[in-house]
Design a protein around this motif. Structure first.
Motif, mmCIF file in Angstrom:
data_model
loop_
_atom_site.group_PDB
_atom_site.id
_atom_site.type_symbol
_atom_site.label_atom_id
_atom_site.label_comp_id
_atom_site.label_asym_id
_atom_site.label_seq_id
_atom_site.Cartn_x
_atom_site.Cartn_y
_atom_site.Cartn_z
ATOM 1 N N GLU A 1 0.828 -1.213 0.000
ATOM 2 C CA GLU A 1 0.000 0.000 0.000
ATOM 3 C C GLU A 1 0.856 1.253 0.000
ATOM 4 O OE1 GLU A 1 -0.315 -2.560 2.038
ATOM 5 O OE2 GLU A 1 -2.237 -3.442 1.401
ATOM 6 N N ASP A 2 1.915 1.269 0.813
ATOM 7 C CA ASP A 2 2.796 2.440 0.861
ATOM 8 C C ASP A 2 3.532 2.622 -0.461
ATOM 9 O OD1 ASP A 2 2.158 3.328 3.379
ATOM 10 O OD2 ASP A 2 3.799 2.271 4.376
ATOM 11 N N PHE A 3 3.977 1.509 -1.062
ATOM 12 C CA PHE A 3 4.666 1.609 -2.353
ATOM 13 C C PHE A 3 3.725 2.152 -3.414
ATOM 14 C CE2 PHE A 3 5.906 -0.529 -6.407
ATOM 15 C CZ PHE A 3 7.083 0.190 -6.625
ATOM 16 N N GLU A 4 2.494 1.658 -3.439
ATOM 17 C CA GLU A 4 1.525 2.135 -4.423
ATOM 18 C C GLU A 4 1.297 3.635 -4.289
ATOM 19 O OE1 GLU A 4 -3.236 1.554 -5.406
ATOM 20 O OE2 GLU A 4 -2.095 -0.103 -4.512
ATOM 21 N N GLN A 5 1.110 4.103 -3.046
ATOM 22 C CA GLN A 5 0.889 5.529 -2.833
ATOM 23 C C GLN A 5 2.121 6.342 -3.205
ATOM 24 O OE1 GLN A 5 -2.051 6.748 -2.005
ATOM 25 N NE2 GLN A 5 -1.316 8.860 -2.151
ATOM 26 N N MET A 6 3.270 5.802 -2.880
ATOM 27 C CA MET A 6 4.551 6.434 -3.188
ATOM 28 C C MET A 6 4.724 6.636 -4.688
ATOM 29 S SD MET A 6 8.051 4.413 -2.304
ATOM 30 C CE MET A 6 9.683 4.876 -2.831
ATOM 31 N N VAL A 7 4.478 5.576 -5.459
ATOM 32 C CA VAL A 7 4.651 5.651 -6.910
ATOM 33 C C VAL A 7 3.574 6.523 -7.536
ATOM 34 C CG1 VAL A 7 4.609 4.301 -9.042
ATOM 35 C CG2 VAL A 7 5.828 3.435 -7.051
ATOM 36 N N LEU A 8 2.344 6.407 -7.051
ATOM 37 C CA LEU A 8 1.244 7.187 -7.615
ATOM 38 C C LEU A 8 1.512 8.679 -7.486
ATOM 39 C CD1 LEU A 8 -1.580 7.089 -8.894
ATOM 40 C CD2 LEU A 8 -2.528 7.083 -6.568
ATOM 41 N N GLU A 9 1.963 9.105 -6.331
ATOM 42 C CA GLU A 9 2.246 10.528 -6.141
ATOM 43 C C GLU A 9 3.433 10.976 -6.984
ATOM 44 O OE1 GLU A 9 2.420 11.998 -2.219
ATOM 45 O OE2 GLU A 9 0.447 11.237 -1.655
ATOM 46 N N GLN A 10 4.433 10.107 -7.103
ATOM 47 C CA GLN A 10 5.585 10.442 -7.938
ATOM 48 C C GLN A 10 5.181 10.558 -9.400
ATOM 49 O OE1 GLN A 10 8.411 11.260 -6.776
ATOM 50 N NE2 GLN A 10 9.782 11.271 -8.543
ATOM 51 N N ALA A 11 4.371 9.614 -9.875
ATOM 52 C CA ALA A 11 3.954 9.611 -11.274
ATOM 53 C C ALA A 11 3.067 10.801 -11.603
ATOM 54 C CB ALA A 11 3.223 8.303 -11.595
ATOM 55 N N LYS A 12 2.250 11.211 -10.646
ATOM 56 C CA LYS A 12 1.357 12.341 -10.863
ATOM 57 C C LYS A 12 2.032 13.683 -10.600
ATOM 58 C CE LYS A 12 -3.196 10.243 -10.293
ATOM 59 N NZ LYS A 12 -3.783 10.889 -11.488
ATOM 60 N N GLY A 13 3.274 13.639 -10.068
ATOM 61 C CA GLY A 13 3.994 14.876 -9.807
ATOM 62 C C GLY A 13 3.474 15.626 -8.600
ATOM 63 N N THR A 14 2.870 14.906 -7.650
ATOM 64 C CA THR A 14 2.329 15.554 -6.449
ATOM 65 C C THR A 14 3.144 15.236 -5.206
ATOM 66 O OG1 THR A 14 0.838 13.676 -6.051
ATOM 67 C CG2 THR A 14 0.001 15.501 -7.399
ATOM 68 N N ALA A 15 4.348 14.730 -5.392
ATOM 69 C CA ALA A 15 5.159 14.284 -4.255
ATOM 70 C C ALA A 15 6.075 15.394 -3.769
ATOM 71 C CB ALA A 15 5.971 13.051 -4.640
ATOM 72 N N ASP A 16 5.518 16.603 -3.566
ATOM 73 C CA ASP A 16 6.336 17.724 -3.108
ATOM 74 C C ASP A 16 6.890 17.494 -1.717
ATOM 75 O OD1 ASP A 16 5.835 19.033 -5.456
ATOM 76 O OD2 ASP A 16 4.152 20.191 -4.665
#
Length: 228
Positions: free
Chosen positions: A203-218
């Protein structure tokens, strides 16, 4: 939570398709600006590969003399292109979680649509059946482009050897792609993400990658304890 390095390997497939009917030859050109990218951080090493093998019944691409791309000639609707894309997880990497993002961009024509292009790749991955999918975000927006994010089910173990994770080995051109698709030019971009699986839930990996891919991982590190 321990900090993690997120590895990103990107492969850009620049595709130019001219598809015709009525006995006219058609051309399908695939240019890979960077065919192989290797990334190494800490204990997780991945390599993203793009090849075109000689296979009976398929159209084989030819690498340009300068190595800048793979060219497919005389392709018509209904053809199948030999296009082998896979990820290597290098021996002695830590147990690894993987994800793949495919984005598309049509350059100059209404056809094929972004969804039609994503469907071609989705079809190829499912036909191959070697990339187990835990979750997918189909035809979503990723930093201004339409794409599909695939989260791999399971963990890759390279304790005894390199592991090869096949995405797809061919792309099928629909027989229905007629003159509406003539002069099409589009990009398909494949990006692979990897992170050490120890103490990292799916679950943490999925959220991690999703935010990175969407460019929202500020606030990537603050929110998840990861470093990019």
């Amino acid at each position: 939570m321990k900090k993690r390095n997120l590895l990103v390997a990107a492969l850009s497939l620049c595709l130019i398709a001219i598809i015709a009917v009525g006995g006219t030859l058609a051309y399908f050109t695939d240019q890979t600006e960077t065919a192989v990218n290797a990334f190494t951080t800490g204990k997780v090493d991945i390599v993203l590969h793009d090849m075109s093998h000689k296979v009976d019944g398929m159209v084989q691409g030819q690498v340009k003399p300068d190595g800048s791309g793979i060219v497919y000639d005389n392709v018509v609707p209904g053809d199948e292109l030999s296009k082998d894309v896979f990820i290597s997880v290098v021996h002695d990497s830590a147990p690894t979680r993987l994800a793949v993002l495919v984005t598309v961009e049509n350059k100059n024509t209404a056809k094929p649509t972004d969804v039609e292009l994503l469907n071609r790749v989705d079809n190829a991955i499912l036909r191959e059946g070697k990339f187990p999918i835990l979750t997918s975000y189909y035809a979503a927006e990723f930093q201004g482009l339409t794409g599909t994010l695939y989260i791999m089910d399971g963990i890759v173990d390279t304790s005894d050897k390199n592991q090869i994770i096949d995405l797809f080995s061919s792309i099928q051109i629909p027989a229905e792609w007629n003159n509406e698709y003539a002069d099409a030019q589009f990009d398909i971009n494949v990006t692979a993400y990897a992170a050490q699986a120890d103490n990292l839930s799916a679950e943490d990996f999925e959220q991690m990658v999703l935010e990175q891919a969407k460019g929202t991982a500020d606030h990537f590190e603050e929110n998840y304890g990861f470093i990019n």
